[in-house]
Design an enzyme around this catalytic site. Structure first.
Site, PDB file in Angstrom:
ATOM      1  CD  GLU A 173      -3.103   1.103   0.727  1.00  0.00           C
ATOM      2  OE1 GLU A 173      -3.327   0.076   0.071  1.00  0.00           O
ATOM      3  OE2 GLU A 173      -3.868   2.068   0.805  1.00  0.00           O
ATOM      4  CG  ASP A 174       1.432   2.999   3.187  1.00  0.00           C
ATOM      5  OD1 ASP A 174       0.491   3.353   2.459  1.00  0.00           O
ATOM      6  OD2 ASP A 174       1.316   2.805   4.410  1.00  0.00           O
TER       7      ASP A 174
END
Ligand code: MN
Length: 713
Positions: free
Chosen positions: A76-77
């Protein structure tokens, strides 16, 4: 921050099968991937996955779960892909990380109780593996523990509300009381700080007032048990501010004594001793009636087991006592998460040990063994439902197999009534399209309300079905009126009379109708003939031209024009309401047609050459000349019925389906009445735009090698 070797040692301590090198690799990989990213607190971002891993090691979860926790934010990051995770850590971990990533992407809006419930179900439905949910809950717990670093108060309270509505109840359902309590308490503090402070100062006051009382009571109970030869651990546990608050809200209970907010726990070795301890406690102190519950013999649905009782205890104060074994205690604290602890703990008593898991499985409505549940835990919960989103992100839950139309009606009746198409995840789909979990559905609407009776064949929900029927009844009335008016207009013009509604007043009176609409309705439904109306308006006049209304069934077809003079246009009328397309000949737009009036039902439309017409020649007054006149405003589909004689060879059917589809036709029904070694007969219903379209398909079919003949029926 936990250090690398501490984490690895802890996991190895309870999970001898832990993959040490993989744990180390995950630690280093996550640290590098998050690099110089920081949290709102200013801490390095990596501290977050590490803390999440720490929460899960406290629950003694298996090393794959811990590795997933370390990696849960890298996709996700950071620039990491799921493929890289799979390459480095294998398919199982890649799948778990992917699951957590998916959950993180779900935007949650909770506008109502129902919404929250749907979201909880949705989270469960999209999590294949219960460990995905465990990591998600630990993730949320750490984010809540650090929520005070978020500067914007609105953001804090939004996250806290979401935690309260979604994640705390989810934890409760999974039996994870400890986690649930903490989530609720932090949320409570954010959402209602005044109430939180009030409860806190009340607690403070009671603690001072009841100084030492908890220890005294615990000791009193412990001594009584010892005297009877029972070894037990007895302690008091203070309820959380939130649970006190909600109890106050629910029951308007006052909290006068410290004992009111402390539950005493008696932890013993086995179930037998639980009941012995209960006996001792009831013998020594008077029991408070109606406060006894035996959740050992009847566990709660989430697996919770304990004996609850209340007595007027030492120092003459009313106390609540919970009696349980150590294992029941662990389960009551960590629920689903705790059974990993017992997985390797030996086989004795396994049946009892896993009973609550089996109970949970029953709730999950899934038939698999507890062992499977432990290893793979396919969460088939709510698999009979499908969860979809509106473009604004509202979640709609529907029975599995629901269509776009069901969705439209679930959002609003008006939206259902006006829907003409749908887009799923931006892609246009037919109305009968069956929805999948997570689909975002955009309903294409028209200005007019026009649900089709045909939808009834594929909608699943009661709401859609009843709305379609209700609308159909209303619309049918409207169409009968329209048809009645058209019939009278034609009758007047045939007789070269001026059609006006004032003239009809005479008929309304003479034939005892209450309104013009009622007159139209009755004519439209075929209950009152146009001749009768004419006679009522012009009593005594003999109308000779009626015969002209009747077309000759065996006319010279080449002279046929669609909008010939006296033909009744059926434009704008919906098949199945005031006009019906006959099942015998399946007329399609462009066919030469005529109608038979059927009392109470309107007009049955046949093709001019339909055999059925020959059987109705004895009542020519019921015949009428019809024209399509660019029938219908929006593209409509008609069903044409074909009879094919097909060579009996492999792939024939596929061939036919292919050609039909290539020409934009849709096969809606198929029968094979006869079949012999060389040929078989096939009756095929094809949805087409009009007769030209159907002709095109027939020609294409005839060109096929496997087709011996193709004709309309
Ligand atoms: Mn996270």
């Amino acid at each position: 921050m936990i250090r690398q070797y501490e984490l690895v040692e802890t996991v190895k301590g309870y999970d001898p099968n832990a993959n040490e090198s993989l744990l180390n690799r995950a630690y280093v990989f996550s640290m590098k991937a998050h690099g110089s990213q920081t949290r709102a607190s200013g801490d390095p971002y990596f501290s977050h996955p590490l803390e999440v891993a720490g929460i899960l090691t406290d629950m003694r979860l298996d090393s794959n779960t811990i590795i997933t926790a370390l990696l849960h934010d890298v996709v996700e990051d950071t620039g990491t892909t799921t493929e890289e995770i799979e390459e480095l850590f294998g398919p199982e971990i890649a799948k778990l990380v992917d699951g957590v990533t998916k959950l993180s992407k779900i935007e949650i809006q909770t506008e109502s109780e129902r919404q929250a419930e749907n979201f909880r179900k949705f989270l469960i439905a999209v999590s294949d593996d219960i460990r995905v949910l465990l990591v998600k809950l630990a993730d949320r717990l750490h984010n809540m523990r650090t929520i005070h670093h978020i500067k914007k108060p609105e953001k804090r309270s939004r996250i806290a509300m979401e935690t309260m509505d979604i994640y705390a109840p989810l934890a409760e359902r999974m039996g994870m009381r400890k986690l649930k309590d903490e989530l609720e308490d932090i949320s409570f503090q954010q959402v209602n700080p005044e109430a939180y402070d009030t409860i806190l100062s009340r607690l403070e006051f009671l603690r001072e007032k009841g100084e030492g009382i908890a220890e005294e009571i615990s000791k009193g109970i412990n001594n009584a048990l010892k005297e009877n030869g029972i070894e037990a651990e007895v302690f008091g546990r203070e309820k959380t501010p939130y649970s006190i608050w909600s109890k106050m809200e629910r029951n308007h209970i006052d909290f006068e004594e410290l004992a009111d907010i402390i539950a005493f726990r008696v932890i013993v070795d086995d179930v037998d001793t639980c009941y012995k301890a209960l006996g001792v406690i009831h013998k020594n102190w008077p029991m408070v009636p109606d406060r006894f519950d035996d959740y050992i013999s009847t566990p709660k649905r989430n697996g919770y087991q304990s004996i609850h009782t209340a007595v007027i205890g030492p120092r003459q104060v009313r106390i609540e006592v919970q009696i349980r074994t150590q294992q029941m205690h662990n389960i009551s604290e960590n629920g689903v998460a705790s059974h990993w602890q017992y997985k390797t703990g030996g086989d004795k008593n396994e049946g009892v040990q896993y009973k609550w898991i089996r109970d949970l499985l029953e709730i999950l409505d899934q038939a698999s063994t507890p062992e499977e549940f432990l290893e793979h835990t396919k969460l088939d919960m709510f698999q009979d439902q499908v969860f979809c989103f509106t473009p604004k992100g509202e979640l709609i839950s529907l029975p599995l197999g629901s269509s776009v139309v069901d969705f439209a009606y679930a959002v609003h009746t008006e939206i259902g009534d006006t829907c003409v198409g749908g887009k799923v995840n931006g892609r246009p789909v037919p109305l009968r399209y069956q929805l999948h979990n997570g689909d975002q559905v955009d309903i294409v609407r028209s200005k007019v309300r026009r649900p089709s009776p045909k939808w009834e064949s594929f909608v699943l929900t009661g709401k859609a079905r009843s709305s379609i029927r209700r609308f159909r009844r209303q619309q049918q009335r409207g169409e009968f009126e329209q048809l009645g008016k058209t019939l009278l207009e034609r009758a007047f013009s045939r007789e070269k009379l001026d059609f006006n509604e004032e003239a009809l007043e005479l008929a309304i009176k003479a034939l005892k109708f209450s309104s013009l609409e009622d007159l139209y309705l009755d004519v439209g439904r075929g209950m009152t003939s146009d001749q009768r109306v004419l006679t009522a308006v012009y009593p005594g006049v003999k109308f000779k031209n009626l015969q002209k209304a009747r077309p000759e069934p065996i006319a010279d077809w080449d002279l046929y024009e669609d909008d010939h003079e006296h033909a009744i246009p059926i434009k704008g009328l919906t098949p199945g309401l005031a006009v019906h397309l006959a099942d015998c000949c399946h007329p399609v737009s462009g066919d030469r047609i005529l109608g038979i009036r059927v009392k109470g039902e309107g007009i049955m439309v046949h093709t001019m050459d339909c055999d059925q017409l020959l059987e109705q020649t004895d009542d020519p007054d019921r015949w009428m000349d019809l024209s399509w006149q660019s029938y219908g405003e929006e593209p409509e589909f008609y069903t044409g019925r074909l009879e094919l004689i097909v060579v009996n060879e492999a792939g024939a059917l596929a061939n036919i389906a292919q050609i039909t589809a290539n020409h934009g036709g849709n096969i809606s029904n198929l029968k094979m009445p006869t079949r012999d070694p060389e040929f078989f007969t096939m009756i095929v219903d094809v949805e087409v735009r009009d007769s030209k379209h159907l002709k095109g398909i027939i020609t294409a079919l005839r060109a096929l090698k496997v087709i011996s003949s193709a004709n309309r029926m």
